[in-house]
Scaffold this motif. Structure first.
Motif, PDB file in Angstrom:
ATOM      1  N   GLU A   1      -1.439  10.041  -4.976  1.00 46.43           N
ATOM      2  CA  GLU A   1      -0.657   8.905  -5.445  1.00 46.43           C
ATOM      3  C   GLU A   1      -0.438   7.922  -4.300  1.00 46.43           C
ATOM      4  OE1 GLU A   1       2.723   9.494  -8.266  1.00 46.43           O
ATOM      5  OE2 GLU A   1       3.863   8.437  -6.724  1.00 46.43           O
ATOM      6  N   LEU A   2      -0.671   6.652  -4.581  1.00 46.87           N
ATOM      7  CA  LEU A   2      -0.509   5.624  -3.553  1.00 46.87           C
ATOM      8  C   LEU A   2       0.978   5.402  -3.281  1.00 46.87           C
ATOM      9  CD1 LEU A   2      -2.117   3.535  -1.860  1.00 46.87           C
ATOM     10  CD2 LEU A   2      -1.825   1.934  -3.754  1.00 46.87           C
ATOM     11  N   ARG A   3       1.349   5.383  -2.003  1.00 42.64           N
ATOM     12  CA  ARG A   3       2.748   5.102  -1.631  1.00 42.64           C
ATOM     13  C   ARG A   3       2.876   3.621  -1.296  1.00 42.64           C
ATOM     14  NH1 ARG A   3       4.805   7.461   2.982  1.00 42.64           N
ATOM     15  NH2 ARG A   3       6.856   8.011   2.205  1.00 42.64           N
ATOM     16  N   TYR A   4       3.702   2.939  -2.074  1.00 42.49           N
ATOM     17  CA  TYR A   4       3.887   1.506  -1.867  1.00 42.49           C
ATOM     18  C   TYR A   4       5.005   1.248  -0.852  1.00 42.49           C
ATOM     19  CZ  TYR A   4       1.515   1.325  -6.404  1.00 42.49           C
ATOM     20  OH  TYR A   4       0.633   1.486  -7.437  1.00 42.49           O
ATOM     21  N   HIS A   5       4.901   0.108  -0.173  1.00 43.59           N
ATOM     22  CA  HIS A   5       5.997  -0.439   0.642  1.00 43.59           C
ATOM     23  C   HIS A   5       6.375   0.399   1.861  1.00 43.59           C
ATOM     24  CE1 HIS A   5       6.508  -3.544  -2.197  1.00 43.59           C
ATOM     25  NE2 HIS A   5       7.177  -2.867  -3.104  1.00 43.59           N
ATOM     26  N   ARG A   6       5.664   1.501   2.106  1.00 45.82           N
ATOM     27  CA  ARG A   6       6.001   2.301   3.286  1.00 45.82           C
ATOM     28  C   ARG A   6       4.765   2.332   4.177  1.00 45.82           C
ATOM     29  NH1 ARG A   6       8.474   5.090  -0.898  1.00 45.82           N
ATOM     30  NH2 ARG A   6      10.739   4.953  -0.763  1.00 45.82           N
TER      31      ARG A   6
ATOM     32  N   ASP B   1       0.771  -2.434  -2.058  1.00 42.84           N
ATOM     33  CA  ASP B   1       1.554  -3.114  -3.087  1.00 42.84           C
ATOM     34  C   ASP B   1       0.638  -3.361  -4.277  1.00 42.84           C
ATOM     35  OD1 ASP B   1       3.696  -4.364  -4.349  1.00 42.84           O
ATOM     36  OD2 ASP B   1       4.148  -5.670  -2.662  1.00 42.84           O
ATOM     37  N   ARG B   2       1.162  -4.045  -5.283  1.00 44.81           N
ATOM     38  CA  ARG B   2       0.411  -4.255  -6.514  1.00 44.81           C
ATOM     39  C   ARG B   2       0.488  -5.722  -6.904  1.00 44.81           C
ATOM     40  NH1 ARG B   2       1.671  -0.275 -11.547  1.00 44.81           N
ATOM     41  NH2 ARG B   2       0.626   1.179 -10.160  1.00 44.81           N
TER      42      ARG B   2
ATOM     43  N   ARG C   1       1.080  -9.033  -8.787  1.00 44.11           N
ATOM     44  CA  ARG C   1       2.037  -9.435  -9.813  1.00 44.11           C
ATOM     45  C   ARG C   1       1.490 -10.588 -10.660  1.00 44.11           C
ATOM     46  NH1 ARG C   1       7.711 -10.029  -6.672  1.00 44.11           N
ATOM     47  NH2 ARG C   1       7.698  -7.994  -5.670  1.00 44.11           N
TER      48      ARG C   1
ATOM     49  N   TRP D   1       1.391 -12.191   1.553  1.00 44.22           N
ATOM     50  CA  TRP D   1       1.297 -10.755   1.852  1.00 44.22           C
ATOM     51  C   TRP D   1       1.273 -10.517   3.358  1.00 44.22           C
ATOM     52  CZ3 TRP D   1      -3.378  -9.635  -1.935  1.00 44.22           C
ATOM     53  CH2 TRP D   1      -2.955  -9.847  -3.247  1.00 44.22           C
TER      54      TRP D   1
ATOM     55  N   GLU E   1       2.544 -12.453   5.611  1.00 49.03           N
ATOM     56  CA  GLU E   1       3.897 -12.762   6.075  1.00 49.03           C
ATOM     57  C   GLU E   1       4.829 -11.565   5.855  1.00 49.03           C
ATOM     58  OE1 GLU E   1       6.344 -16.679   5.172  1.00 49.03           O
ATOM     59  OE2 GLU E   1       6.352 -15.413   3.399  1.00 49.03           O
TER      60      GLU E   1
ATOM     61  N   ARG F   1       4.162  -8.794   8.339  1.00 44.20           N
ATOM     62  CA  ARG F   1       4.612  -8.992   9.718  1.00 44.20           C
ATOM     63  C   ARG F   1       6.006  -8.432   9.972  1.00 44.20           C
ATOM     64  NH1 ARG F   1       1.551 -13.801   9.285  1.00 44.20           N
ATOM     65  NH2 ARG F   1       3.220 -15.117   8.500  1.00 44.20           N
ATOM     66  N   LEU F   2       6.877  -8.523   8.970  1.00 39.38           N
ATOM     67  CA  LEU F   2       8.276  -8.175   9.221  1.00 39.38           C
ATOM     68  C   LEU F   2       8.432  -6.711   9.629  1.00 39.38           C
ATOM     69  CD1 LEU F   2       9.846 -10.311   6.357  1.00 39.38           C
ATOM     70  CD2 LEU F   2       9.900 -10.814   8.788  1.00 39.38           C
TER      71      LEU F   2
ATOM     72  N   TYR G   1      -3.394  -2.821  -3.903  1.00 37.48           N
ATOM     73  CA  TYR G   1      -4.080  -3.242  -2.682  1.00 37.48           C
ATOM     74  C   TYR G   1      -3.306  -2.758  -1.465  1.00 37.48           C
ATOM     75  CZ  TYR G   1      -0.473  -6.861  -2.597  1.00 37.48           C
ATOM     76  OH  TYR G   1       0.734  -7.513  -2.589  1.00 37.48           O
TER      77      TYR G   1
ATOM     78  N   TYR H   1       7.924   3.297  -6.393  1.00 42.08           N
ATOM     79  CA  TYR H   1       7.790   1.891  -6.770  1.00 42.08           C
ATOM     80  C   TYR H   1       6.684   1.710  -7.811  1.00 42.08           C
ATOM     81  CZ  TYR H   1      10.178   1.271  -2.284  1.00 42.08           C
ATOM     82  OH  TYR H   1      11.055   1.341  -1.228  1.00 42.08           O
ATOM     83  N   HIS H   2       6.829   0.689  -8.630  1.00 46.92           N
ATOM     84  CA  HIS H   2       5.755   0.200  -9.512  1.00 46.92           C
ATOM     85  C   HIS H   2       5.344   1.171 -10.616  1.00 46.92           C
ATOM     86  CE1 HIS H   2       5.373  -3.266  -7.070  1.00 46.92           C
ATOM     87  NE2 HIS H   2       4.702  -2.731  -6.091  1.00 46.92           N
ATOM     88  N   ARG H   3       5.997   2.328 -10.724  1.00 48.05           N
ATOM     89  CA  ARG H   3       5.633   3.255 -11.794  1.00 48.05           C
ATOM     90  C   ARG H   3       6.853   3.451 -12.675  1.00 48.05           C
ATOM     91  NH1 ARG H   3       3.089   5.371  -7.304  1.00 48.05           N
ATOM     92  NH2 ARG H   3       0.828   5.168  -7.438  1.00 48.05           N
TER      93      ARG H   3
END
Lengths: 167, 167, 167, 167
Positions: A2-7, A29-30, A32, A50, A52, A55-56, A93, C5-7
Motif C-alpha cells: 500500500e502506498l503511504r501518502y504524505h510521509r 500524493d494523488r 485531484r 507539488w 513547492e 520543499r517544506l 504519484y 490518506y485518500h482511502r
C-alpha cells in the motif's frame, strides 16, 4: 504494497516503487479534480505546486530551516519544468527531490514526478528544478545555509558545494 | 492615461507605459487576492498562469490556431521563469510575450511581466519562457505551424526560424 | 494509529478518530501550502475543493455513477459552507460526507471537516452542503438516480427520499 | 461601449449594461483559462473567488476598512452560491455586490454575476452571499462596524440594520 501518502519515503521504499537512484526522498500524493485543466490533464502549474509542497518538509528534514521565528526566508529565484507524459484524474504519484548544488546562501534543487510501480520501472512524468536564496528574516540581507544543512546536502543528496558567485 | 485591461496592447502603447523593445504584444491585468500566498506575495505559479492566459489570444492573433474543431492541440513541453521582484495585492501589471524561435511543428516563446509606468521605465518583475509543440487533433501526430503563423512569428515577433530538430 | 490518506474511512475508523455519527464515509488529507491565503489560513474556497474531491469517489461507491461514457453528468446547482475554526499549514483533516435527501433526479449532500483525534473528540472546522442534479450525457434532459444509488443513499447514508419537486 | 474592467461600475453604468436594480456597485473581469475545470466550464469555486476579490475594494469604498495597521480583520463565517448558467472561456462578466443587512459587528452580503449586455437584459449566471464578522486586529474580540460604514450600508446599499444577535 500500500502506498503511504504524505510521509517521506526513503531510498529503499522508492526503489521498491520502481523509482531509480539518485532519489532518496519522496512524497506520494494523488491527482485531484481541481488540478486538471479544461483539457482534462493535470495543468502544468500543478507540478510546480507539488514541488513547492515538497520543499517544506524536505528543507526541514535537511535542517535548513525549522520555520521558526528566527528561520531564514526562502526566496524562489527561478524555476523550470519539463513535461514528459500527461497525467489524469486520480493517479497516484511520487514527487522526488534533492539538492543538486549549493553556495553560501543559495542552492539549486532538482525534482522528478514518477508513477509508482511496485512491479517494475516507474514511468517519469515530469522533471523540474528551482533556484532558492536564503534571506534573514529581519531583512538584513543574505542568510548562510546552516552547517547542518550543508552537511545534509552533501551526505544525503550528494550535492556539489560550489564557490561563491562572483557576480 | 487609463490602463486598458484584457485587450492587446501594441508596441506604441507598451512604449508609452515604459515597456521597452522588443515587446510588441501585451495584456494588462491586476493582481488578485487569490494569487497571493501565505507570505503575502504573488505565488510563483501565478506568473505561469498569466503566461498561459497570454498564449490563448496571442496565438490566435498570430494565426497559429483559431481554437476550432480542426485546430491543432498545443502541448507544453517545458517552461521556465525567473523572479526579479516580489509583487503584492492589487498591483497593475502587463504580461508581454513573443515567439523567440520556431521549427516545423514547435516553437519557443519568451515572456516578461512589467509594472507599467507612464512616467518612466516600467520595472520588470519576472521573465519566463515556454516550449510548445503542435499536435493534430485526431492524434495522428505532429502538426505543422500554419504558413500564416510562421510569417507572423517572423514579421511581428522577429522570431528566428530554425532547422528541424535532428532528434 | 497512523492516518490513512485518500482511502475511504468507514464508520468504525471514523469513530476511532473521534468523528461522531452520522458520518460513515470519510477521506483524510493534509493541508497544502497552496491552500493558504495571504492571511496564513486555509482559504474558504479550499474547503469547497475538498468537498468536490470527496464527491468523486463517494458517488462511485454509492453506485450513482461509474464515470463511464454513459454515466450521467453531475451538475452543481447550489453550495454552502460554514467556517467554525481556522486551519493552518500541514494539518491533517478528514472530510466526511453523506446524502441527506434525494428526489428522482437530484440530491442534497452534507459535508463536515474534522481534525482527527484518536484520543478524544475530533474538532469540527467546517460544514457544507451541495445540491446536485443528474443530466443525461447526450443532453436529452434529466437523468434518474440509478436504483442502486437510491438504495445506497437510504441504507448507507440514512437519506430521506422526497417527493418530486412541484416546480 | 467598451467594458471597463477592474474599476467600480456605478448604478448608471450597470443599468446601461443591462444589469437591474438593486445593484449599484459592480466590477467587470474576464474568465481565465485557469478558472475552467476538466468539464470546460468555470469551476464553482471560481465564483467564490470572484466574490472574495469583490469584497476588498467594495469594503474600502464603503469605509468599513482601509486595510491599514489598525483595521479590523474580516472573518468569513459562512458562504453560499447558486449556479444558474454555465460559463465558458473568455467570457466578460460583472460581479455585483451589496450589503443586505448588518448588526453591530457583523454583516451579510449578497452577490450576483451577470453577462453584460448593452443591448438588453444581462443574463444572470450565479448568485451568492457571505456572512462576515469583524474582529479587532489585536485579537481582543469583536470590532464594531465604523459609523461611516453603517451609514454607507444604509445609504448606498439600502441595507437593513438588525438588532444585536441574542445568541
Amino acid at each position: 504494497m500500500e502506498l503511504r501518502y504524505h510521509r517521506p519515503l526513503d531510498a529503499g521504499t522508492l526503489r521498491a516503487l520502481g523509482i531509480p537512484s539518485p532519489w532518496t526522498f519522496g512524497l506520494a500524493d494523488r491527482v485531484r479534480f481541481g488540478e486538471l485543466d479544461a483539457l482534462g490533464h493535470v495543468n502544468h502549474t500543478a507540478y510546480l505546486r507539488w514541488f513547492e509542497g515538497f520543499r517544506l518538509p524536505f528543507l526541514k528534514a535537511r535542517e535548513v530551516t525549522d520555520y521558526g521565528p528566527d528561520a531564514p526566508r526562502l526566496v524562489l529565484r527561478a524555476v523550470g519544468a519539463e513535461y514528459r507524459r500527461e497525467m489524469g484524474m486520480g493517479l497516484d504519484y511520487v514527487v522526488c527531490g534533492r539538492v543538486r548544488s549549493f553556495r553560501t546562501t543559495s542552492f539549486t534543487m532538482d525534482y522528478a514526478v514518477y508513477l509508482p510501480d511496485p512491479e517494475g520501472s516507474a514511468p517519469l512524468t515530469a522533471t523540474g528544478w528551482a533556484g532558492i536564496v536564503l534571506l534573514a528574516h529581519d531583512g538584513s540581507g543574505r542568510f548562510p545555509i546552516p552547517e547542518a544543512g550543508r552537511r545534509a546536502f552533501i551526505e544525503a543528496d550528494g550535492a556539489t558545494p560550489e564557490p561563491p558567485a562572483t557576480s
